[in-house]
Design an enzyme around this catalytic site. Structure first.
Site, PDB file in Angstrom:
ATOM      1  N   ARG A  64       5.045 -12.750   9.913  1.00 38.06           N
ATOM      2  CA  ARG A  64       5.744 -11.517   9.576  1.00 38.06           C
ATOM      3  C   ARG A  64       7.091 -11.486  10.282  1.00 38.06           C
ATOM      4  O   ARG A  64       7.308 -12.185  11.272  1.00 38.06           O
ATOM      5  CB  ARG A  64       4.909 -10.301   9.955  1.00 38.06           C
ATOM      6  CG  ARG A  64       4.470 -10.289  11.414  1.00 38.06           C
ATOM      7  CD  ARG A  64       3.617  -9.081  11.749  1.00 38.06           C
ATOM      8  NE  ARG A  64       4.454  -7.926  12.020  1.00 38.06           N
ATOM      9  CZ  ARG A  64       4.372  -6.782  11.353  1.00 38.06           C
ATOM     10  NH1 ARG A  64       3.478  -6.632  10.400  1.00 38.06           N
ATOM     11  NH2 ARG A  64       5.159  -5.776  11.643  1.00 38.06           N
ATOM     12  N   GLU A 111       0.877  -1.159   0.000  1.00 36.71           N
ATOM     13  CA  GLU A 111       0.000   0.000   0.000  1.00 36.71           C
ATOM     14  C   GLU A 111       0.924   1.222   0.000  1.00 36.71           C
ATOM     15  O   GLU A 111       1.782   1.342   0.880  1.00 36.71           O
ATOM     16  CB  GLU A 111      -0.851  -0.022   1.274  1.00 36.71           C
ATOM     17  CG  GLU A 111      -1.879   1.073   1.297  1.00 36.71           C
ATOM     18  CD  GLU A 111      -2.700   1.074   2.585  1.00 36.71           C
ATOM     19  OE1 GLU A 111      -2.581   0.149   3.398  1.00 36.71           O
ATOM     20  OE2 GLU A 111      -3.467   2.050   2.754  1.00 36.71           O
ATOM     21  N   LYS A 124       4.550   0.967   9.173  1.00 36.09           N
ATOM     22  CA  LYS A 124       4.665   2.206   8.407  1.00 36.09           C
ATOM     23  C   LYS A 124       4.017   3.367   9.144  1.00 36.09           C
ATOM     24  O   LYS A 124       4.491   4.494   9.105  1.00 36.09           O
ATOM     25  CB  LYS A 124       4.002   2.041   7.033  1.00 36.09           C
ATOM     26  CG  LYS A 124       4.892   1.353   6.023  1.00 36.09           C
ATOM     27  CD  LYS A 124       4.207   1.260   4.669  1.00 36.09           C
ATOM     28  CE  LYS A 124       3.104   0.236   4.696  1.00 36.09           C
ATOM     29  NZ  LYS A 124       2.515  -0.032   3.387  1.00 36.09           N
TER      30      LYS A 124
HETATM   31  P1  ATP Z   1       2.712  -1.903   7.885  1.00 41.70           P
HETATM   32  O1  ATP Z   1       1.960  -2.529   8.994  1.00 41.70           O
HETATM   33  O2  ATP Z   1       4.147  -1.665   8.163  1.00 41.70           O
HETATM   34  O3  ATP Z   1       2.040  -0.696   7.324  1.00 41.70           O
HETATM   35  P2  ATP Z   1       1.485  -3.404   5.874  1.00 41.70           P
HETATM   36  O4  ATP Z   1       1.284  -4.862   5.990  1.00 41.70           O
HETATM   37  O5  ATP Z   1       0.315  -2.534   6.087  1.00 41.70           O
HETATM   38  O6  ATP Z   1       2.720  -3.003   6.748  1.00 41.70           O
HETATM   39  P3  ATP Z   1       1.585  -3.373   3.077  1.00 41.70           P
HETATM   40  O7  ATP Z   1       2.069  -2.310   2.193  1.00 41.70           O
HETATM   41  O8  ATP Z   1       0.135  -3.664   3.097  1.00 41.70           O
HETATM   42  O9  ATP Z   1       2.105  -3.018   4.507  1.00 41.70           O
HETATM   43  O10 ATP Z   1       2.416  -4.705   2.865  1.00 41.70           O
HETATM   44  C1  ATP Z   1       2.827  -5.226   1.641  1.00 41.70           C
HETATM   45  C2  ATP Z   1       3.202  -6.660   1.858  1.00 41.70           C
HETATM   46  O11 ATP Z   1       4.287  -6.765   2.778  1.00 41.70           O
HETATM   47  C3  ATP Z   1       2.055  -7.458   2.426  1.00 41.70           C
HETATM   48  O12 ATP Z   1       1.938  -8.665   1.707  1.00 41.70           O
HETATM   49  C4  ATP Z   1       2.459  -7.713   3.847  1.00 41.70           C
HETATM   50  O13 ATP Z   1       1.940  -8.916   4.309  1.00 41.70           O
HETATM   51  C5  ATP Z   1       3.987  -7.720   3.780  1.00 41.70           C
HETATM   52  N1  ATP Z   1       4.577  -7.326   5.047  1.00 41.70           N
HETATM   53  C6  ATP Z   1       4.326  -6.214   5.755  1.00 41.70           C
HETATM   54  N2  ATP Z   1       5.006  -6.205   6.919  1.00 41.70           N
HETATM   55  C7  ATP Z   1       5.736  -7.355   6.943  1.00 41.70           C
HETATM   56  C8  ATP Z   1       6.648  -7.941   7.878  1.00 41.70           C
HETATM   57  N3  ATP Z   1       6.962  -7.348   9.038  1.00 41.70           N
HETATM   58  N4  ATP Z   1       7.194  -9.141   7.567  1.00 41.70           N
HETATM   59  C9  ATP Z   1       6.899  -9.746   6.411  1.00 41.70           C
HETATM   60  N5  ATP Z   1       6.053  -9.253   5.500  1.00 41.70           N
HETATM   61  C10 ATP Z   1       5.467  -8.072   5.747  1.00 41.70           C
HETATM   62 MG    MG Z   2      -1.467  -2.643   4.986  1.00 45.67          MG
END
Ligand code: ATP
Ligand code: MG
Length: 563
Positions: A267, A41, A277
């Site tokens: 994760r 995102e 983020k």
């Molecule tokens: P954040 O919580 O940091 O905003 P998010 O999951 O909302 O992370 P996205 O941009 O939606 O961020 O994530 C893109 C991809 O990265 C998704 O498939 C998510 O599952 C993966 N991802 C995010 N954080 C992690 C992590 N700590 N370890 C492994 N994969 C991750």
């Molecule tokens: Mg997200």
């Protein structure tokens, strides 16, 4: 691109559970080759957790001759920005991966998603709800209590269609209505209690402009986007496990062109680190760091600026592997991978961070020599360089003690030490200022020890790094420590309270070898005895800035050797 990862099917016995599934699907002929996607995102910069996901998605596909799509999950126009989109592309490329022509956006499918939503309305599987967001939450029930049906749940398909079309036309204000899937308000899985598919939002979108005044939810957009792109394995983190029945419900009830499979993995969590983020954005907005790419940030751009090589992040992702169970990885394991790569690739140089002047009283006042110094003591093939040597030197202030304790073997009054690749020197006199501070050491050198060894075989206990004071170049050096001062930041209830106030130490007046003045931004070196450093983008022609990437001591290797 430097060091592209080599696609290689991993040895069968080392397959993680995801690679197992993919291998089986290829073996059975279910899929010719895997197609995966990385779906960020664009609401912030990527962090090292995303690096794990990127390495997994691109790795799994490459190893079996498949491909990986980069898809921006841009369903929330209020939080998304072009700056984030650009940084995400840069970071994925820097990590060494290439999506080729497969760059997509969830917003590419807004027309199709809308059409399918109308189809669900016509099939009686979706309805327009006039409850407010708060009321919807109240009606949802809890883990132990079933939800309550909305009074608007049994509108006719025609009425729903009319309202949904008017939502799209922008006739209603934000939040006035939503479109919900009509599944089961008593479902044990809360995600199936008539989840929201569309909400009204009069907001301009980076890709679609003002075309839409309704936007799809992540749950509704994600699986259908996967299906449209022919994704075979949709890999995501464990928090989506409970969403999988919903993911599958949409796929089962819509005429999608393919049936992707969602698979969840744990994760990445790292000690001393927050991977969110939203929180990282807060640090940036509140000015607690130098920006998204502050070298203390766990963002990919921060780690890059800090000097972490992409190869080290890939290696780290490989060592931590993929599992179904949540765990916390030691930050030291990440540093271990960084040192492993830097040790092989960084030329050795000399820098003096906290200088004290050492004057060689028996050395010519006018002469300067060039001393040949090895670029990597562990690798003769790395060659040598010439470093100027003269009567007045900088050495590290903490390499001298006037009254040394027993185990201090470095310079002290009357004691002899070796200057790396140069000469043995002996401290004869200590000069102090009015306040009693040591300001200069008067030493003698032994001309017979040129190159760093004595004809009579004597060998000092310590070897110090040094610079010729008149040839050295000024540099700013920034030393870093963990951004948080506890391994589990926030466990005490307040993340900000756990920020480490000493996470950055700026040394404005350090000295480096003359040859380091013109290094390119991002160039990496090892400063002997001090650590690995890289050139920061704040450097100017007059004064380079070096970031310490990591110290030399490897606590992780020690820990592993013990266990
Ligand atoms: P954040 O919580 O940091 O905003 P998010 O999951 O909302 O992370 P996205 O941009 O939606 O961020 O994530 C893109 C991809 O990265 C998704 O498939 C998510 O599952 C993966 N991802 C995010 N954080 C992690 C992590 N700590 N370890 C492994 N994969 C991750
Ligand atoms: Mg997200």
């Amino acid at each position: 691109m430097a060091n592209p990862p080599k696609p290689e099917p991993p040895a069968e016995q080392t397959l993680d559970f995801i690679r197992e599934i993919v291998a089986e699907d290829v073996r059975s002929g279910k899929h010719l080759t895997p197609v995966t996607r990385f779906p960020p995102e664009p609401n912030g910069y990527l962090h090292v957790g995303h690096a794990k996901s990127i390495c997994l998605n691109f790795g799994v596909a490459q190893e079996r001759g498949g491909r990986t799509h980069l898809r921006f999950d841009d369903t929330n126009p209020t939080k998304e920005e072009q700056e984030y989109i650009d940084s995400i592309k840069e970071d994925v490329r820097w990590l060494g991966f290439d999506w080729g022509k497969h760059l997509y956006h969830a917003s590419d499918y807004f027309d199709q998603l809308y059409e399918w939503a109308e189809l669900l309305v016509q099939k009686g599987l979706a309805y327009v709800d006039d409850l407010t967001a708060d009321q919807i939450r109240e009606h949802r029930g809890t883990l132990t209590e079933p939800g309550k049906e909305s009074p608007f749940r049994n509108r006719t398909a025609d009425e729903n269609l009319d309202l949904f079309r008017r939502m799209r036309k922008g006739e209603f204000p934000d939040g006035a209505r939503v479109l919900r899937a009509k599944i089961d308000m008593a479902a044990p899985n809360i995600n199936l209690r008539d989840p929201v598919m569309y909400r009204i939002l009069h907001a301009s979108h980076p890709m679609t402009g003002d075309k839409w005044s309704i936007y799809p939810s992540y749950d509704y957009a994600h699986g259908q986007s996967d299906a449209i792109e022919g994704i075979t394995h949709s890999l995501c983190t464990l928090e989506f496990e409970d969403h999988r029945p919903l993911y599958e419900w949409f796929l089962a009830n819509l005429p999608v062109p393919s049936q992707p499979r969602q698979i969840e993995f744990a994760r990445l969590n790292l000690t001393y680190t927050v991977l969110s983020k939203r929180f990282l954005l807060r640090l940036v907005n509140e000015g607690r760091v130098r920006g998204w790419d502050d070298p203390r940030m766990p963002t990919i751009s921060g780690l890059r600026r800090r000097g972490f090589p992409a190869e080290a992040l890939r290696q780290f992702a490989e060592t931590i592997g993929v599992a179904k169970r949540e765990s916390v990885v030691e930050y030291a394991a990440l540093e271990h991978a960084v040192r492993d790569v830097l040790n092989r690739t960084s030329p050795r140089r000399m820098a003096v961070l906290r200088p004290i002047r050492a004057v060689l009283t028996n050395y010519s006042e006018t002469l300067a020599e060039e001393i040949e110094v090895g670029n990597n003591p562990e690798d003769p093939a790395a060659g040598t360089r010439k470093v100027p040597f003269a009567r007045e030197l900088w050495i590290e202030a903490d390499d001298f003690m006037e009254d040394p304790p027993k185990k201090f073997f470095r310079l002290a009054p009357g004691r002899e030490v070796r200057l790396r690749a140069a000469y043995f020197i002996t401290c004869q006199e200590v000069i102090k200022d009015a306040a009693g501070q040591v300001v200069e050491l008067r030493c003698t050198y032994d001309p017979a020890t040129r190159g760093g060894s004595a004809p009579d075989g004597r060998s000092p206990k310590a070897t110090l790094h040094w610079l010729s004071a008149r040839h050295a170049r000024p540099a700013e050096v920034r030393l870093y420590d963990h951004l948080f001062n506890r391994a589990d930041p926030g466990a005490g209830g307040d993340l900000l309270a756990d920020l480490n106030p000493k996470s950055e130490e700026v040394i404005p007046h350090g000295w480096v070898e003359p040859g380091l003045a013109g290094l390119a931004v991002g160039a990496r070196v090892q400063f002997e005895r001090l650590g690995y450093f890289c050139v920061d983008r704040d450097s100017t022609a007059a004064r380079p800035v070096f970031n310490r990437t990591v110290t030399l001591r490897d606590t992780w290797a020690k820990l592993q050797a013990k266990s």
